[in-house]
Design an enzyme around this catalytic site. Structure first.
Site, PDB file in Angstrom:
ATOM      1  N   LYS A  56       0.744   3.276  16.850  1.00  0.00           N
ATOM      2  CA  LYS A  56      -0.626   2.816  17.082  1.00  0.00           C
ATOM      3  C   LYS A  56      -0.628   1.308  16.870  1.00  0.00           C
ATOM      4  O   LYS A  56      -0.460   0.832  15.745  1.00  0.00           O
ATOM      5  CB  LYS A  56      -1.601   3.504  16.117  1.00  0.00           C
ATOM      6  CG  LYS A  56      -2.987   2.859  16.025  1.00  0.00           C
ATOM      7  CD  LYS A  56      -3.697   2.817  17.360  1.00  0.00           C
ATOM      8  CE  LYS A  56      -5.039   2.077  17.251  1.00  0.00           C
ATOM      9  NZ  LYS A  56      -4.898   0.621  17.069  1.00  0.00           N
TER      10      LYS A  56
ATOM     11  N   CYS B 153       0.770 -11.599   4.946  1.00  0.00           N
ATOM     12  CA  CYS B 153       0.585 -10.893   3.680  1.00  0.00           C
ATOM     13  C   CYS B 153       1.375 -11.527   2.542  1.00  0.00           C
ATOM     14  O   CYS B 153       1.093 -11.247   1.368  1.00  0.00           O
ATOM     15  CB  CYS B 153       0.963  -9.430   3.836  1.00  0.00           C
ATOM     16  SG  CYS B 153       2.624  -9.191   4.480  1.00  0.00           S
TER      17      CYS B 153
ATOM     18  N   GLU C 255      -7.332 -11.576  -1.395  1.00  0.00           N
ATOM     19  CA  GLU C 255      -6.372 -12.107  -0.436  1.00  0.00           C
ATOM     20  C   GLU C 255      -7.128 -12.953   0.585  1.00  0.00           C
ATOM     21  O   GLU C 255      -8.027 -12.464   1.260  1.00  0.00           O
ATOM     22  CB  GLU C 255      -5.635 -10.959   0.257  1.00  0.00           C
ATOM     23  CG  GLU C 255      -4.495 -11.424   1.134  1.00  0.00           C
ATOM     24  CD  GLU C 255      -3.656 -10.265   1.662  1.00  0.00           C
ATOM     25  OE1 GLU C 255      -2.487 -10.496   1.989  1.00  0.00           O
ATOM     26  OE2 GLU C 255      -4.189  -9.144   1.747  1.00  0.00           O
TER      27      GLU C 255
END
Length: 499
Positions: free
Chosen positions: A185, A296, A394
């Site tokens: 996906k 990240c 974050e």
């Protein structure tokens, strides 16, 4: 798909369809969604808005392809991966063009990602023939124990938009090398890069059904639910937010499948007073501002020991002052847009909240609507405190919050005071300190005197709420294997003496 302004050397790589059982097809519903260039807002094209029916079909066809694929030798699978690597290298310019068009990162940065993506295909092409089992001495002399490594089964791979090529190959490489078949996906923001990669994989000889790709934007949660709840899918690999990772783990609990989760981070970047300041600035630029801060492993909290703080800030401002914000295809551009207007609003909100509570904007700090709705200036914040949201969340944007510290014990304690633990960075010339602090930091990865932590040969992953499992390296293929023990009893161990 229509209306694209992308110019490719090989136009056949621009595909707006699902890839299921070796066929490029539409979603069963016939629905589609548009994909836009984040720098210009221009529509690149459209892709199928897949739903649970499409995902289920892909799962069943991946299962049907599994027996034949797993029965091939590792060497055979490795040769296909090797050819795929070669085709990616031959088409790197077109792939970089697609990445810049749908992701927004600069063309040189996108080219670097293509090389990074190719490295996983190369690495796991070499690992495919080296999936070793074991032989274990049994406690009884007439018994034998063998340990076999087998592919875990059909895998559901859910990939993010920030590295639309590299996050595909970092998952596909080990899955295919191990003998698994997969349903991918892709991110709704960046589906075209993955489709182009798959077209090259098809040319490399990947058989029908081994890799299946479904695209969706609004129906992403529905497809994730199908992959997680399916009893056929035996492993989920997801890269994305901690919130979604926790949800996928809950949804997978009923089928007790294997999970690899690479989730959020809040990376500390620690600069001690004995560090090479020029090297530390270079590392900060590479770690904090790569892809406009949308990775990240970006440094999220930059800690500078007080005695070198003035020198570091001066040089960092000089470096950031040379940045040029703009369209990723422009030669002068060093940093492109964020992925969506919502991302810009979120980053702007973090900066506004910080300044209201005393943080000082040394550079940047503003949206750039003159360039477009997705642009935010590279920003340096000082006088930041640990209770500000910019220090706790974050950021995923081009904002560098700078802290000061006095002692090693203090900075280690503050760095560890978060519920995530992905990447961390240390700059020091003291090898004893580097070893000591790297062991004390509660993070899955520690980079010493560099802002780069990722490599195909190095295990990538975190601890705490940053997830579980590792990608890349020899450890990465283990997550796509399961262990089978074979015990043979009543072996005749009587040996006649031979002359």
């Amino acid at each position: 798909m229509s209306g694209s302004n992308i110019q490719l050397k090989d136009p056949s790589l621009l595909i707006g369809q699902n890839y299921i059982d070796g066929q490029w097809i539409e979603a069963e519903s016939g629905k589609r969604f548009n994909v836009t260039d984040p720098a210009t807002g221009i529509t690149i094209g459209s892709c199928p808005e897949s739903d649970s029916k499409d995902a289920q079909k892909a799962i069943e066809l991946a299962a049907a392809a599994m027996p034949a694929w797993r029965s091939r030798s590792g060497r055979n699978r490795g040769r296909i991966l090797r050819r795929w690597y070669e085709l990616v290298m031959e088409n790197q310019r077109d792939l970089a063009t697609l990445i810049t068009s749908e992701n927004g990162k600069t063309h040189p940065d996108a080219t670097g990602e293509v090389l990074f993506a190719a490295s996983f295909l190369e690495w796991f092409a070499e690992e495919a023939a080296r999936v070793y089992g074991d032989v274990i001495p049994h406690s009884q002399p007439n018994f034998r124990v063998s340990v076999l490594k087998e592919p875990v089964g059909v895998c559901g791979l859910i990939t993010p938009w920030n590295f639309p090529a590299a996050m595909i190959t970092r998952k596909l490489g080990p899955a295919l090398a191990a003998g698994c078949t997969v349903v991918v996906k892709t991110a709704g923001e960046t589906p075209f890069t993955a489709n182009a990669l798959m077209k090259l994989g098809e040319r490399a000889g990947i058989p029908p059904g081994v890799v299946n790709i479904v695209t969706a934007l609004d129906n992403t949660p529905e497809i994730g639910q199908v992959l997680c709840s399916s009893g056929i899918v035996r492993k989920i690999s997801f890269t994305g937010s901690t919130r979604v990772g926790m949800l996928l783990m809950q949804q997978s609990s009923s089928s007790l499948k294997k999970l690899s989760l690479e989730l959020g981070g809040n990376a500390p970047f620690i600069i001690f007073d004995d560090a090479d300041i020029d090297l530390a600035v270079e590392g900060t630029i590479g770690s904090k501002f790569k892809s406009s801060g949308q990775t990240c492993v970006c440094s999220n909290r930059i800690f500078v020991q007080k005695s070198v703080y003035p020198q570091f800030i001066k040089r960092l401002k000089e470096a950031v002052g040379r940045f040029r914000l703009g369209n990723g295809f422009a030669n002068a551009t060093t940093h492109g847009p964020l992925v969506t207007p919502a991302a810009v609003e979120r980053v702007a909100g973090l900066v506004d909240e910080a300044t209201r509570h005393g943080a000082v904007v040394q550079m940047g700090g503003k949206k750039r609507p003159d360039l477009g709705p997705n642009f935010f200036e590279p920003t340096i914040l000082t006088n930041v405190t640990a209770d500000m949201s910019v220090a706790k969340e974050e950021i995923f944007g081009p904002v560098a919050p700078i802290f000061t510290f006095d002692t090693e014990d203090e900075v280690v304690r503050i760095a560890n005071a978060c519920d995530v633990g992905l990447a961390s960075y240390i700059f020091t010339r003291d090898i004893t300190r580097a070893n000591r602090v790297s062991e004390l930091l509660q993070f899955g990865m520690v980079a010493i005197n560099t802002g780069i932590v990722s490599d195909a040969a190095s295990p990538f992953g975190g601890i705490k709420h940053s997830g579980m499992g590792r990608e890349g390296s020899k450890y990465g293929i283990e997550d796509y294997l399961q262990t089978k023990t074979v015990v043979t009893g009543n072996v005749n161990v009587v040996h006649k003496a031979s002359l």
